[in-house]
Design an enzyme around this catalytic site. Structure first.
Site, PDB file in Angstrom:
ATOM      1  N   TYR A 190      37.792  30.587  55.751  1.00 29.98           N
ATOM      2  CA  TYR A 190      37.523  30.432  54.318  1.00 29.98           C
ATOM      3  C   TYR A 190      36.142  29.800  54.116  1.00 29.98           C
ATOM      4  O   TYR A 190      35.340  30.284  53.313  1.00 29.98           O
ATOM      5  CB  TYR A 190      38.608  29.570  53.672  1.00 29.98           C
ATOM      6  CG  TYR A 190      38.453  29.426  52.179  1.00 29.98           C
ATOM      7  CD1 TYR A 190      38.993  30.364  51.308  1.00 29.98           C
ATOM      8  CD2 TYR A 190      37.749  28.358  51.630  1.00 29.98           C
ATOM      9  CE1 TYR A 190      38.841  30.241  49.927  1.00 29.98           C
ATOM     10  CE2 TYR A 190      37.586  28.228  50.265  1.00 29.98           C
ATOM     11  CZ  TYR A 190      38.137  29.162  49.419  1.00 29.98           C
ATOM     12  OH  TYR A 190      37.967  29.042  48.063  1.00 29.98           O
ATOM     13  N   TYR A 222      30.184  25.077  39.415  1.00 29.09           N
ATOM     14  CA  TYR A 222      31.403  25.585  40.044  1.00 29.09           C
ATOM     15  C   TYR A 222      31.543  24.978  41.435  1.00 29.09           C
ATOM     16  O   TYR A 222      30.645  25.088  42.261  1.00 29.09           O
ATOM     17  CB  TYR A 222      31.312  27.107  40.118  1.00 29.09           C
ATOM     18  CG  TYR A 222      32.527  27.853  40.623  1.00 29.09           C
ATOM     19  CD1 TYR A 222      33.707  27.227  40.950  1.00 29.09           C
ATOM     20  CD2 TYR A 222      32.468  29.227  40.769  1.00 29.09           C
ATOM     21  CE1 TYR A 222      34.801  27.944  41.395  1.00 29.09           C
ATOM     22  CE2 TYR A 222      33.555  29.960  41.213  1.00 29.09           C
ATOM     23  CZ  TYR A 222      34.723  29.297  41.534  1.00 29.09           C
ATOM     24  OH  TYR A 222      35.797  30.018  41.975  1.00 29.09           O
ATOM     25  N   TRP A 240      35.439  41.179  46.277  1.00 23.35           N
ATOM     26  CA  TRP A 240      35.539  39.839  46.879  1.00 23.35           C
ATOM     27  C   TRP A 240      36.999  39.454  47.043  1.00 23.35           C
ATOM     28  O   TRP A 240      37.400  38.944  48.084  1.00 23.35           O
ATOM     29  CB  TRP A 240      34.795  38.806  46.034  1.00 23.35           C
ATOM     30  CG  TRP A 240      34.891  37.419  46.611  1.00 23.35           C
ATOM     31  CD1 TRP A 240      35.730  36.421  46.220  1.00 23.35           C
ATOM     32  CD2 TRP A 240      34.134  36.901  47.710  1.00 23.35           C
ATOM     33  NE1 TRP A 240      35.546  35.305  46.991  1.00 23.35           N
ATOM     34  CE2 TRP A 240      34.568  35.569  47.927  1.00 23.35           C
ATOM     35  CE3 TRP A 240      33.150  37.413  48.532  1.00 23.35           C
ATOM     36  CZ2 TRP A 240      34.039  34.757  48.923  1.00 23.35           C
ATOM     37  CZ3 TRP A 240      32.607  36.600  49.526  1.00 23.35           C
ATOM     38  CH2 TRP A 240      33.066  35.288  49.712  1.00 23.35           C
ATOM     39  N   TRP A 241      37.810  39.699  46.030  1.00 22.74           N
ATOM     40  CA  TRP A 241      39.232  39.382  46.121  1.00 22.74           C
ATOM     41  C   TRP A 241      39.891  40.152  47.263  1.00 22.74           C
ATOM     42  O   TRP A 241      40.694  39.600  48.006  1.00 22.74           O
ATOM     43  CB  TRP A 241      39.930  39.674  44.804  1.00 22.74           C
ATOM     44  CG  TRP A 241      39.588  38.724  43.694  1.00 22.74           C
ATOM     45  CD1 TRP A 241      38.958  37.510  43.804  1.00 22.74           C
ATOM     46  CD2 TRP A 241      39.848  38.900  42.304  1.00 22.74           C
ATOM     47  NE1 TRP A 241      38.816  36.929  42.572  1.00 22.74           N
ATOM     48  CE2 TRP A 241      39.356  37.759  41.631  1.00 22.74           C
ATOM     49  CE3 TRP A 241      40.439  39.911  41.567  1.00 22.74           C
ATOM     50  CZ2 TRP A 241      39.460  37.598  40.258  1.00 22.74           C
ATOM     51  CZ3 TRP A 241      40.541  39.756  40.192  1.00 22.74           C
ATOM     52  CH2 TRP A 241      40.049  38.610  39.553  1.00 22.74           C
ATOM     53  N   HIS A 271      32.703  31.615  52.429  1.00 20.03           N
ATOM     54  CA  HIS A 271      32.032  31.055  51.256  1.00 20.03           C
ATOM     55  C   HIS A 271      30.615  30.584  51.575  1.00 20.03           C
ATOM     56  O   HIS A 271      29.763  30.564  50.681  1.00 20.03           O
ATOM     57  CB  HIS A 271      32.868  29.930  50.640  1.00 20.03           C
ATOM     58  CG  HIS A 271      33.913  30.462  49.720  1.00 20.03           C
ATOM     59  ND1 HIS A 271      35.110  30.962  50.173  1.00 20.03           N
ATOM     60  CD2 HIS A 271      33.926  30.603  48.375  1.00 20.03           C
ATOM     61  CE1 HIS A 271      35.820  31.383  49.144  1.00 20.03           C
ATOM     62  NE2 HIS A 271      35.120  31.184  48.045  1.00 20.03           N
TER      63      HIS A 271
END
Length: 105
Positions: free
Chosen positions: A18, A41, A77-78, A22
């Site tokens: 993860y 964000y 992306w999902w 990112h």
């Protein structure tokens, strides 16, 4: 500017992947998020629960987790992240909004 906080769920054993994904956030996704009015964000990871906590400030009506406002880049992306997170049938992350109970500037 609206503040939006939420939690998502990371699958056990996927923590390093993860972070790796990112760290290499696609430039077109970064632009899409900014162009949609999302600012400030951040995503945090709770090691004890594998819960991801997200926070963003939004100038428009939608936020980065809004499936109805998602474009093709966001859907890609999902799909890319679906193997390491809990997701909905459309591969959007399971996102639980968190109610703000206090704010101090």
């Amino acid at each position: 500017m609206k503040r939006f906080a939420f939690k998502m769920y990371l699958k056990p054993g996927c923590e390093a992947e993860y972070e790796k994904r990112h760290a290499a956030l696609w430039p077109e996704l970064r632009r899409r998020i900014a162009d949609s009015g999302v600012r400030n964000y951040s995503i945090y990871w709770d090691r004890d629960t594998n819960i991801l906590f997200g926070y963003q400030e939004v100038t428009g009506d939608a936020n980065s987790q809004d499936a109805e406002a998602a474009d093709e880049i966001t859907h890609r992306w999902w799909d890319y992240m679906a193997d390491i997170m809990e997701v909905n049938p459309d591969n959007s992350p399971v996102t639980v909004p968190i109610k703000e109970v206090m704010h101090l500037d």
